[in-house]
Scaffold this active site. Sequence first.
Site, PDB file in Angstrom:
ATOM      1  N   HIS A  93      40.783  77.917  24.660  1.00 45.66           N
ATOM      2  CA  HIS A  93      41.393  79.177  25.082  1.00 45.66           C
ATOM      3  C   HIS A  93      42.884  78.942  25.306  1.00 45.66           C
ATOM      4  O   HIS A  93      43.324  77.833  25.598  1.00 45.66           O
ATOM      5  CB  HIS A  93      40.790  79.667  26.406  1.00 45.66           C
ATOM      6  CG  HIS A  93      39.353  80.047  26.322  1.00 45.66           C
ATOM      7  ND1 HIS A  93      38.919  81.188  25.685  1.00 45.66           N
ATOM      8  CD2 HIS A  93      38.242  79.450  26.825  1.00 45.66           C
ATOM      9  CE1 HIS A  93      37.597  81.276  25.800  1.00 45.66           C
ATOM     10  NE2 HIS A  93      37.171  80.235  26.484  1.00 45.66           N
TER      11      HIS A  93
ATOM     12  N   CYS B  75      35.493  79.996  21.495  1.00 47.08           N
ATOM     13  CA  CYS B  75      34.474  79.626  22.481  1.00 47.08           C
ATOM     14  C   CYS B  75      33.111  80.239  22.113  1.00 47.08           C
ATOM     15  O   CYS B  75      32.477  79.802  21.161  1.00 47.08           O
ATOM     16  CB  CYS B  75      34.919  80.034  23.879  1.00 47.08           C
ATOM     17  SG  CYS B  75      34.061  79.163  25.205  1.00 47.08           S
TER      18      CYS B  75
END
Length: 491
Positions: free
Chosen positions: A433, A336
Amino acid sequence: MPAAIMVQGTGSNVGKSLIVAGLCRLFRDRGLTVRPFKPQNMSNNAAATMDGGEIGRAQALQAKAAGVAPSVHMNPILLKPETDTGAQVIVQGQRAGTMRAREYGRRKAEFLPAVMESFARTSAAADVVIVEGAGSPAEVNLRAGDIANMGFAEAADVPVMLVGDIDRGGVIASLVGCHAVLPEAERTRIRGFLINRFRGDTSLFADGMTTIVERTGWAPLGIVPFFAGADRLPAEDSADLDSRLDAAGARASTIRIGVPRLPRIANFDDLDPLRLEPDVDVTFIAPGSALPGDLDLVLLPGSKATIADLAALKAEGWDIDIRAHVRRGGAVLGLCGGYQMLGQAIADPEGIEGASGTAEGLGLLDVATVLTGEKTVRPVEGRTDSGGLAVAGYEIHMGETDGADRARPLFRIDGAAEGAQSMSGRVQGTYLHGVFTGDSFRADFLSGLRSGRRQAANYDVTVEATLDELAQHLAEHVDLEALADIAGLRL
């Protein structure tokens, strides 16, 4: 309305989240329909829900303990700190903007209707709701407009159990001190107290329990010994990370993963499945320390303020260490915000993270990121681009990343390319994630770092077994009959 009890604490990080998770599993195992609820949370560890939003990681774990899917209504207000004085405000799963602490303090009462609506929805199908407070009700300077502790408890007419952490010392003073500073109506709403994280012979604290009862009039609900299995469950508070990873680093390992400790680290539970592998050592690199030269992988985690964390990384000289690591043939993975840092540049034309402008990235991936006000929050399923292994995870990010290295994606999500790799394949980035919770993918990824490495852990089985252990731990040390009576529940 169902039975309900609110677990408040004498301070932050006293174990409220774990107590709630354990009670959710315990009551579920007794055949009750249980729901967790936290009116207001502050955490950069978030989970994506199937109803299209995000909640605190602790509430997602508590939902798992209760055996139900997580919902945005289990944590209607989530504050995600971006600076020391400001945070992104998430209302019922959706980004409502960014506020400085003073502004939020003035306006927090405006969010009570949303909180009460979510509580009603969460309660609708439940036999019992276990509510978690935030911080401490003794923070009377924050009482005006409160929606996190006594303000909510009064609005919902929910009784309170107060938890004190004996491991940090001063537990008698912290409990009696709460009683001293609270107004009479709020003292009365607290019906009992619990001592958490006791080490040693609990009978030695009998006089301490008597003192607290005499000073407060609250019912003693138990002394809970330190639960060693806590480090096998996802952490929400970054205060937990140092002790967990220091302990992990002490064991024999074959694969070394280094994680630069960024100031605004987010979604650090991505590391949990890795650190539970018996032949993997996950170590945070503290500010002021160089990255070790014998790492197999440098993992750049998520960040709530990517440009600021990139500047902090460079200020520590870690950019130089990472480039040297790559020259030695080491691997790098960015998750991310870490993915965004690996690119050529991060542009913030709208001033999403502060002043508008562009920051030069690490230049290890041929991609660039543009931050925008639109936020992507979704659970995803897909496959690895190479090998076709099934993966599942979630996205929570702002910004779009594109460039030549996206022609070598890590994953395919609904047929679309996701992530990027350098030509050598040693530098990788992804917005996903939670992918390491998948045992097959985790084993394959680690085998790529060390040939011949074999899978040893089943992460989901470990978490489920630990929740069962936690429930049994509480059953042995908490007066459940008294707690149920306070909640209005018949066991």
